[in-house]
Design an enzyme around this catalytic site. Sequence first.
Site, PDB file in Angstrom:
ATOM      1  N   TYR A 153       0.841  -1.216   0.000  1.00 49.02           N
ATOM      2  CA  TYR A 153       0.000   0.000   0.000  1.00 49.02           C
ATOM      3  C   TYR A 153       0.867   1.254   0.000  1.00 49.02           C
ATOM      4  O   TYR A 153       1.073   1.886   1.028  1.00 49.02           O
ATOM      5  CB  TYR A 153      -0.872  -0.033   1.266  1.00 49.02           C
ATOM      6  CG  TYR A 153      -1.939   1.051   1.357  1.00 49.02           C
ATOM      7  CD1 TYR A 153      -2.887   1.206   0.355  1.00 49.02           C
ATOM      8  CD2 TYR A 153      -2.015   1.896   2.458  1.00 49.02           C
ATOM      9  CE1 TYR A 153      -3.869   2.169   0.445  1.00 49.02           C
ATOM     10  CE2 TYR A 153      -3.004   2.864   2.560  1.00 49.02           C
ATOM     11  CZ  TYR A 153      -3.928   2.994   1.547  1.00 49.02           C
ATOM     12  OH  TYR A 153      -4.919   3.956   1.640  1.00 49.02           O
TER      13      TYR A 153
ATOM     14  N   ASP B 194      -9.202   5.003  10.398  1.00 48.62           N
ATOM     15  CA  ASP B 194      -9.311   5.183   8.947  1.00 48.62           C
ATOM     16  C   ASP B 194      -8.936   6.593   8.518  1.00 48.62           C
ATOM     17  O   ASP B 194      -8.696   6.834   7.328  1.00 48.62           O
ATOM     18  CB  ASP B 194     -10.755   4.929   8.484  1.00 48.62           C
ATOM     19  CG  ASP B 194     -11.186   3.510   8.742  1.00 48.62           C
ATOM     20  OD1 ASP B 194     -10.422   2.589   8.420  1.00 48.62           O
ATOM     21  OD2 ASP B 194     -12.286   3.320   9.298  1.00 48.62           O
TER      22      ASP B 194
ATOM     23  N   SER C 179      -5.848   9.002   3.576  1.00 53.60           N
ATOM     24  CA  SER C 179      -4.705   8.085   3.547  1.00 53.60           C
ATOM     25  C   SER C 179      -3.698   8.418   2.469  1.00 53.60           C
ATOM     26  O   SER C 179      -2.973   7.548   1.995  1.00 53.60           O
ATOM     27  CB  SER C 179      -5.182   6.641   3.364  1.00 53.60           C
ATOM     28  OG  SER C 179      -5.637   6.134   4.589  1.00 53.60           O
TER      29      SER C 179
ATOM     30  N   ASP D 293      -7.905   0.222  -2.703  1.00 54.68           N
ATOM     31  CA  ASP D 293      -8.503   1.440  -3.294  1.00 54.68           C
ATOM     32  C   ASP D 293      -7.985   1.794  -4.688  1.00 54.68           C
ATOM     33  O   ASP D 293      -8.563   2.645  -5.347  1.00 54.68           O
ATOM     34  CB  ASP D 293      -8.300   2.699  -2.425  1.00 54.68           C
ATOM     35  CG  ASP D 293      -8.930   2.555  -1.058  1.00 54.68           C
ATOM     36  OD1 ASP D 293      -9.816   1.694  -0.899  1.00 54.68           O
ATOM     37  OD2 ASP D 293      -8.541   3.317  -0.157  1.00 54.68           O
TER      38      ASP D 293
ATOM     39  N   ARG E 229      -1.412   8.042  -3.831  1.00 56.55           N
ATOM     40  CA  ARG E 229      -2.298   7.041  -3.229  1.00 56.55           C
ATOM     41  C   ARG E 229      -3.596   7.677  -2.742  1.00 56.55           C
ATOM     42  O   ARG E 229      -3.617   8.848  -2.397  1.00 56.55           O
ATOM     43  CB  ARG E 229      -1.541   6.419  -2.045  1.00 56.55           C
ATOM     44  CG  ARG E 229      -2.236   5.292  -1.362  1.00 56.55           C
ATOM     45  CD  ARG E 229      -1.361   4.736  -0.259  1.00 56.55           C
ATOM     46  NE  ARG E 229      -1.401   5.551   0.947  1.00 56.55           N
ATOM     47  CZ  ARG E 229      -0.599   5.364   2.003  1.00 56.55           C
ATOM     48  NH1 ARG E 229       0.323   4.421   1.973  1.00 56.55           N
ATOM     49  NH2 ARG E 229      -0.703   6.128   3.061  1.00 56.55           N
ATOM     50  N   ASP E 230      -4.643   6.874  -2.663  1.00 57.60           N
ATOM     51  CA  ASP E 230      -5.929   7.313  -2.117  1.00 57.60           C
ATOM     52  C   ASP E 230      -6.436   8.537  -2.883  1.00 57.60           C
ATOM     53  O   ASP E 230      -6.909   9.507  -2.294  1.00 57.60           O
ATOM     54  CB  ASP E 230      -5.758   7.650  -0.617  1.00 57.60           C
ATOM     55  CG  ASP E 230      -7.078   7.558   0.148  1.00 57.60           C
ATOM     56  OD1 ASP E 230      -8.007   6.890  -0.331  1.00 57.60           O
ATOM     57  OD2 ASP E 230      -7.184   8.169   1.231  1.00 57.60           O
TER      58      ASP E 230
HETATM   59  C1  BGC Z   1      -3.554   3.937   6.589  1.00 61.46           C
HETATM   60  C2  BGC Z   1      -2.254   3.155   6.724  1.00 61.46           C
HETATM   61  C3  BGC Z   1      -2.460   2.029   7.703  1.00 61.46           C
HETATM   62  C4  BGC Z   1      -3.648   1.184   7.309  1.00 61.46           C
HETATM   63  C5  BGC Z   1      -3.942   0.098   8.301  1.00 61.46           C
HETATM   64  C6  BGC Z   1      -4.681   3.017   6.216  1.00 61.46           C
HETATM   65  O1  BGC Z   1      -5.878   3.714   6.194  1.00 61.46           O
HETATM   66  O2  BGC Z   1      -3.414   4.938   5.621  1.00 61.46           O
HETATM   67  O3  BGC Z   1      -1.237   4.003   7.167  1.00 61.46           O
HETATM   68  O4  BGC Z   1      -1.296   1.226   7.762  1.00 61.46           O
HETATM   69  O5  BGC Z   1      -4.802   1.986   7.169  1.00 61.46           O
HETATM   70  O6  BGC Z   1      -4.473   0.599   9.483  1.00 61.46           O
END
Ligand code: BGC
Length: 390
Positions: free
Chosen positions: A111, A343, A123, A164, A116-117
């Site tokens: 991820y 989140d 995120s 995502d 990203r996102d």
């Molecule tokens: C966050 C990450 C995190 C993951 C698991 C994501 O929403 O951006 O940094 O590792 O959630 O909690």
Amino acid sequence: MFWHCLVIASLSAALFASDAPALVTQPENPLAGYSFYGNSDYSSKVLQKAVPQFQREGKEGLARQAARVASVPTFMWMSSRDQIQKLRPFAEEAQHQVRSGAKLLLPLVIYNLPDRDCGAKASSGELSIADNGVDLYKSSFIDPIAATIKQFPDVKFVLVIEPDSLGNLVSNINKTKCRNALEGHKESVSYALRTFDLPNVHMYVDGGNSGWWGNPTNMGPAAKLVGEVWRRAGRPRAFRGLATNTANYNAWSVSQCANYTQGSRNCDEKRYINAIAPLLQREGTPAHFITDMGRSGVQPTGQWAWGDWCNALNTGFGLRPSTQTDDPLLDAWVWIKPGGESDGTSSVMAQRFDPKCGQADAKQPAPEAGQWFQEYFEQLLRNANPPFEE
Ligand code: BGC
């Protein structure tokens, strides 16, 4: 039963359609008989943060239940380059257990896409396409993770590729950040799929969830996009299919659809994977699934709308990870999002504030994404279904 017939009908339709590629034979579930390795990153958060906090608050029953949550295996998120160094010690420990006879799967989330996102803010990550992010993603993120995986050939890794990412390319392409990321994301996801095509890997690309890809408008384009990146990656053998419901709250299978699912015929994950599987088959891709049940214990949840993804109210821990499932398409129920990690922040002042995390159906005040969120953990634990024993 109805869905079963539908799948068979659609499979045979795909078989006899003249332009359809031959169906991929469905090998046995390669995860069967294995259990997931529980990383101490999560268990130590539970044991060192959640449990003592409950004890300080005099919640002894919750403290005892929480200690049981600590032994549930969750996926470890490689969500920035500085996380990569955590992988080797876990792989060494898993290897040690494997050499003493354990049949273990090491579950990882990949991820760290540049930009990203792109459909939300909560995120967003460390790499940006404008700043050489695609190259950096390949050389300083994917390559070193793959190099480590190769050093542990007797450990099996289960990878969830980029939550995502493809989802946003299907439904948020009208947003500038996603539109600009389209090419870079396809290239990066294909690169990841190609590079992780290793004998000790089973990988699942993120496939949204029933509320996102499960409607007729998105499902066709989604399957096509999966087919495209899979072909571009060279049809990797380690590719199994899709990971669904990552960090979401949907039911596995319900008899009554929640109001907020707005009449969707694919109102739960079991219906959704059975509906998208034939479309993937038509693309020629393997069509097996793993589904995140970590926060799906309560149905319906407190979400106002199906798309409310941020720290939703009235949710609980759900079905425990298992490779023995009730659906031939499903390789495992898993806990991908570590329950208790936020989140997204509810602070309007924060750079990564997303309005979804400030809505009244999101639990508040909430820390930054990925940070420990004790009150959310407590909610999940109190509502756990099946419950945790004391
Ligand atoms: C966050 C990450 C995190 C993951 C698991 C994501 O929403 O951006 O940094 O590792 O959630 O909690």
